[in-house]
Enzyme design. Structure first.
Site, short mmCIF file in Angstrom:
data_model
loop_
_atom_site.label_atom_id
_atom_site.label_comp_id
_atom_site.label_asym_id
_atom_site.label_seq_id
_atom_site.Cartn_x
_atom_site.Cartn_y
_atom_site.Cartn_z
N GLU A 193 66.42 49.38 33.89
CA GLU A 193 67.25 49.03 32.74
C GLU A 193 66.41 48.51 31.58
O GLU A 193 66.90 48.30 30.49
CB GLU A 193 68.31 48.00 33.15
CG GLU A 193 67.79 46.66 33.65
CD GLU A 193 67.43 46.64 35.14
OE1 GLU A 193 66.91 47.66 35.64
OE2 GLU A 193 67.65 45.60 35.78
N SER A 243 59.52 46.19 43.05
CA SER A 243 58.92 45.00 43.67
C SER A 243 59.21 44.98 45.17
O SER A 243 60.17 45.60 45.65
CB SER A 243 59.47 43.75 43.00
OG SER A 243 60.88 43.74 43.15
N CYS A 298 51.08 49.38 39.42
CA CYS A 298 51.05 49.01 40.84
C CYS A 298 49.67 49.24 41.42
O CYS A 298 49.35 48.74 42.49
CB CYS A 298 52.07 49.81 41.62
SG CYS A 298 51.74 51.56 41.52
N GLU A 399 52.13 38.49 42.94
CA GLU A 399 51.76 39.67 42.15
C GLU A 399 51.99 39.29 40.68
O GLU A 399 53.13 39.12 40.26
CB GLU A 399 52.63 40.86 42.53
CG GLU A 399 52.26 42.10 41.77
CD GLU A 399 53.17 43.29 42.04
OE1 GLU A 399 54.34 43.10 42.39
OE2 GLU A 399 52.70 44.43 41.87
P1 NAD Z 1 61.99 45.66 40.16
O1 NAD Z 1 61.95 45.53 41.63
O2 NAD Z 1 62.47 44.51 39.34
O3 NAD Z 1 62.95 46.89 39.74
C1 NAD Z 1 62.78 48.17 40.31
C2 NAD Z 1 64.13 48.85 40.38
O4 NAD Z 1 64.97 48.13 41.27
C3 NAD Z 1 64.86 48.88 39.03
O5 NAD Z 1 65.51 50.11 38.91
C4 NAD Z 1 65.84 47.71 39.14
O6 NAD Z 1 67.02 47.93 38.40
C5 NAD Z 1 66.13 47.65 40.62
N1 NAD Z 1 66.32 46.29 41.11
C6 NAD Z 1 65.86 45.14 40.56
N2 NAD Z 1 66.21 44.10 41.33
C7 NAD Z 1 66.89 44.59 42.38
C8 NAD Z 1 67.50 43.99 43.52
N3 NAD Z 1 67.48 42.67 43.71
N4 NAD Z 1 68.11 44.78 44.40
C9 NAD Z 1 68.14 46.11 44.22
N5 NAD Z 1 67.57 46.74 43.16
C10 NAD Z 1 66.95 45.98 42.25
O7 NAD Z 1 60.54 46.15 39.68
P2 NAD Z 1 60.00 46.28 38.19
O8 NAD Z 1 59.75 44.92 37.65
O9 NAD Z 1 60.85 47.21 37.41
O10 NAD Z 1 58.61 47.01 38.46
C11 NAD Z 1 57.44 46.34 38.79
C12 NAD Z 1 57.25 46.30 40.29
O11 NAD Z 1 57.21 47.62 40.81
C13 NAD Z 1 55.93 45.68 40.68
O12 NAD Z 1 56.13 44.88 41.81
C14 NAD Z 1 55.05 46.87 41.01
O13 NAD Z 1 53.98 46.62 41.90
C15 NAD Z 1 56.06 47.78 41.63
N6 NAD Z 1 55.60 49.15 41.60
C16 NAD Z 1 55.14 49.68 42.77
C17 NAD Z 1 54.67 50.97 42.79
C18 NAD Z 1 54.15 51.57 44.06
O14 NAD Z 1 53.83 52.73 44.04
N7 NAD Z 1 54.06 50.84 45.15
C19 NAD Z 1 54.66 51.74 41.61
C20 NAD Z 1 55.14 51.17 40.43
C21 NAD Z 1 55.61 49.87 40.45
#
Ligand code: NAD
Length: 515
Positions: A193, A243, A298, A399
């Site tokens: 979002e 995350s 990531c 992180e």
């Molecule tokens: P986030 O977890 O906040 O959000 C990711 C997705 O999950 C979004 O679409 C969000 O709307 C949804 N979301 C958020 N909170 C949620 C919840 N409580 N329950 C269910 N869905 C939820 O992550 P972010 O801040 O958008 O992205 C950064 C994170 O993503 C970092 O931790 C990074 O390391 C990770 N990441 C990992 C990889 C990988 O390949 N392992 C790649 C890119 C990013």
């Protein structure tokens, strides 16, 4: 929800003067119900660009029903026709790379050239998906028993969903949907979002490429939309990247609901620097890997571990490079590092830097308080280098996901490997060395999914698969590449006999065995 810094409203401060970002369902934009919404910021200016509607269960169901209808015919569409559409999509994304990259920069904050890089890496998955026919070839065994042949082939799953993070608004969705769609599934994307616009450009490009309506859909939203996807009986599989806390939640709830789930989580990527490494090369590579995209990758290196080095000289070399980084708006061609994604992200990163100082680390380059002239309201924080970090410190345990490089010192390679292996994450790890023997020791003993040898950000090419270990991935399949094909399909084995007309036989009551 983040603080509304610089939000523009009408005279009463009530009605937004910014656009509402749509969903994309059944081949067209669909206005959100707007019961719930979230601001989308331009991180370089600190101004609100738009609102994004946050879908509830009814909007998610609308998208899933469209995908379900589309699946009926898409899964029966020939491989050649599916491949032609993928090639057409590929050409359109290539032609529109600049437009996509600018849209990403305006909502994420990364430089346009960095955004172009993520689109290129996403396109590599499209390239792989254009050759999916090779990967969908089944196996055939002739005459496994008298007059009996056995063969297997793979079929698509149905409606599959992708839930993606803010940090790669084009590449991470493209880790998922090209292969899912090439394999004959229909797809519902729930992008972040925080930077939702790239998803709609990609949807438009699919439509222009001739993808039938409903095969690719976008629902904008937050956790409520994720929950609706997790609970929806018609969603067969979910690919998640984000995350660790959210990845674990999606994995547990998705699998409990009977879905196939791959959920990639957070990371803490280490890079070991041995005394036989070229120090200038290692410092350059580390700075790029730590501060590219303001550390919001990531696979960013967030912890450098020196082994038996003159630590001070190395820290000084890294610090000199970090201090000279050009920080500014992502749209500016000279900028090397843009802002972080939100005001809240900047506050959190600043707090973690402060905690490191309180807990005894030495901040050698401090990015807090950076001011970018003309962009005072932007979410900027400068590159930060913290020396003498210890595993007990919050800045190491968390992180950080910002432009912060922690430096730790180990006495031996063995100690450095033990440090990495005791970390709960297991996404990537790198080593800088001139010794093949040390590199081999490292690659065999370190418990992470992706390893770089004199390569700081070892993201595998699209014909391999991407994934971490431990708290960096929940599920059995990595994303894209051959494991992506396995994830988005299931195998069917056929045992076949064509007895000549008039053949008679007797009923067999014992369990069938080959004759
Ligand atoms: P986030 O977890 O906040 O959000 C990711 C997705 O999950 C979004 O679409 C969000 O709307 C949804 N979301 C958020 N909170 C949620 C919840 N409580 N329950 C269910 N869905 C939820 O992550 P972010 O801040 O958008 O992205 C950064 C994170 O993503 C970092 O931790 C990074 O390391 C990770 N990441 C990992 C990889 C990988 O390949 N392992 C790649 C890119 C990013």
């Amino acid at each position: 929800m983040d603080a509304p810094v610089g939000a523009r409203t009408d005279g009463l401060g009530l009605r937004p003067m910014v656009n509402m970002i749509n969903h994309w369902i059944a081949g067209r934009p669909v206005a959100p119900s707007a019961e719930r919404r979230s601001p989308v910021w331009n991180p370089a200016t600190g101004e609100q660009r738009a609102w994004v509607g946050l879908a509830g269960a009814a909007e998610v169901d609308h998208a899933v029903q469209a995908a379900l209808r589309a699946f009926e015919s898409w899964s029966q569409t020939s491989l050649s026709r599916r491949t032609q559409i993928l090639f057409a999509f590929r050409e359109r994304v290539r032609a529109q790379t600049r437009r996509l990259a600018e849209a990403i920069s305006d909502e994420h904050g990364k430089t346009v050239s960095d955004a172009e890089g993520e689109i290129q890496r996403g396109l590599e998955v499209v390239d792989f998906a254009c050759g999916v026919a090779t990967h969908l070839k089944g196996d055939y065994s002739d005459q496994v028993s008298q007059g009996i042949d056995l063969f297997c082939f793979r079929e698509p799953l149905g409606v599959v969903a992708g839930i993606t993070p803010f940090n790669f608004p084009a590449m991470v969705p493209m880790w998922m949907f090209p292969l899912a769609i090439a394999c004959g599934n229909s797809f519902v994307l729930k992008p972040s979002e925080r930077d939702p616009s790239a998803s709609l450009i990609l949807a438009e490009l699919w439509a222009e490429a001739g993808l039938p309506e409903g095969v690719f859909n976008v629902v904008q939203g937050d956790k409520s939309a994720v929950d609706a996807l997790l609970q929806h009986a018609q969603v067969a599989a979910i690919s998640f990247v984000g995350s660790t806390a959210a990845a674990r939640y999606v994995y547990e709830h998705g699998t409990a609901a009977g879905k196939r789930v791959q959920a990639l989580g957070g990371a803490k990527n280490h890079a070991i620097v041995l005394p036989d490494a070229d120090p200038g090369f290692a410092a350059d590579q580390l700075v790029g890997a730590a501060f590219g995209s303001a550390g919001q990758r990531c696979m960013a290196v967030s912890a450098a571990v020196t082994v038996g080095l003159d630590g001070d000289t190395f820290v000084e070399a890294v610090g000199r490079r970090a201090s000279s980084l050009k920080v500014g708006p992502g749209r500016h061609p000279d900028t090397q590092m843009g802002p972080v994604v939100t005001h809240a992200a900047r506050e959190r990163i600043s707090r973690l830097i402060g905690s490191a100082a309180e807990q005894g680390a030495v901040i050698t380059v401090d990015g807090r308080g950076l001011r970018v002239p003309g962009h005072e309201a932007g979410f900027f924080i400068g590159a930060t280098v913290i020396d003498s970090v210890e595993p007990r410190m919050e800045v190491y345990r968390e992180e950080v996901f910002g432009p912060v490089l922690c430096i730790l010192h180990a006495r031996t390679l063995e100690n450095a490997i033990a440090l990495i292996n005791s970390n709960p994450y297991g996404n990537g790890a790198a080593i800088f060395t001139g010794s093949g023997a040390a590199a081999r020791e490292f690659q065999r003993r370190v418990k992470v999914g992706m390893i770089g040898i004199n390569v700081p950000v070892p993201v595998p090419m699209a014909y391999y698969s991407f994934g971490g270990w431990k708290s960096s991935l929940f599920g059995d399949f990595h994303v894209y590449g051959p494991e992506g094909v396995s994830f988005y399909t299931r195998s069917k084995a056929v045992t076949s006999r064509w007895p000549p007309a008039g053949t008679t036989g007797t009923a067999e009551y014992r369990f069938p065995t080959a004759t």
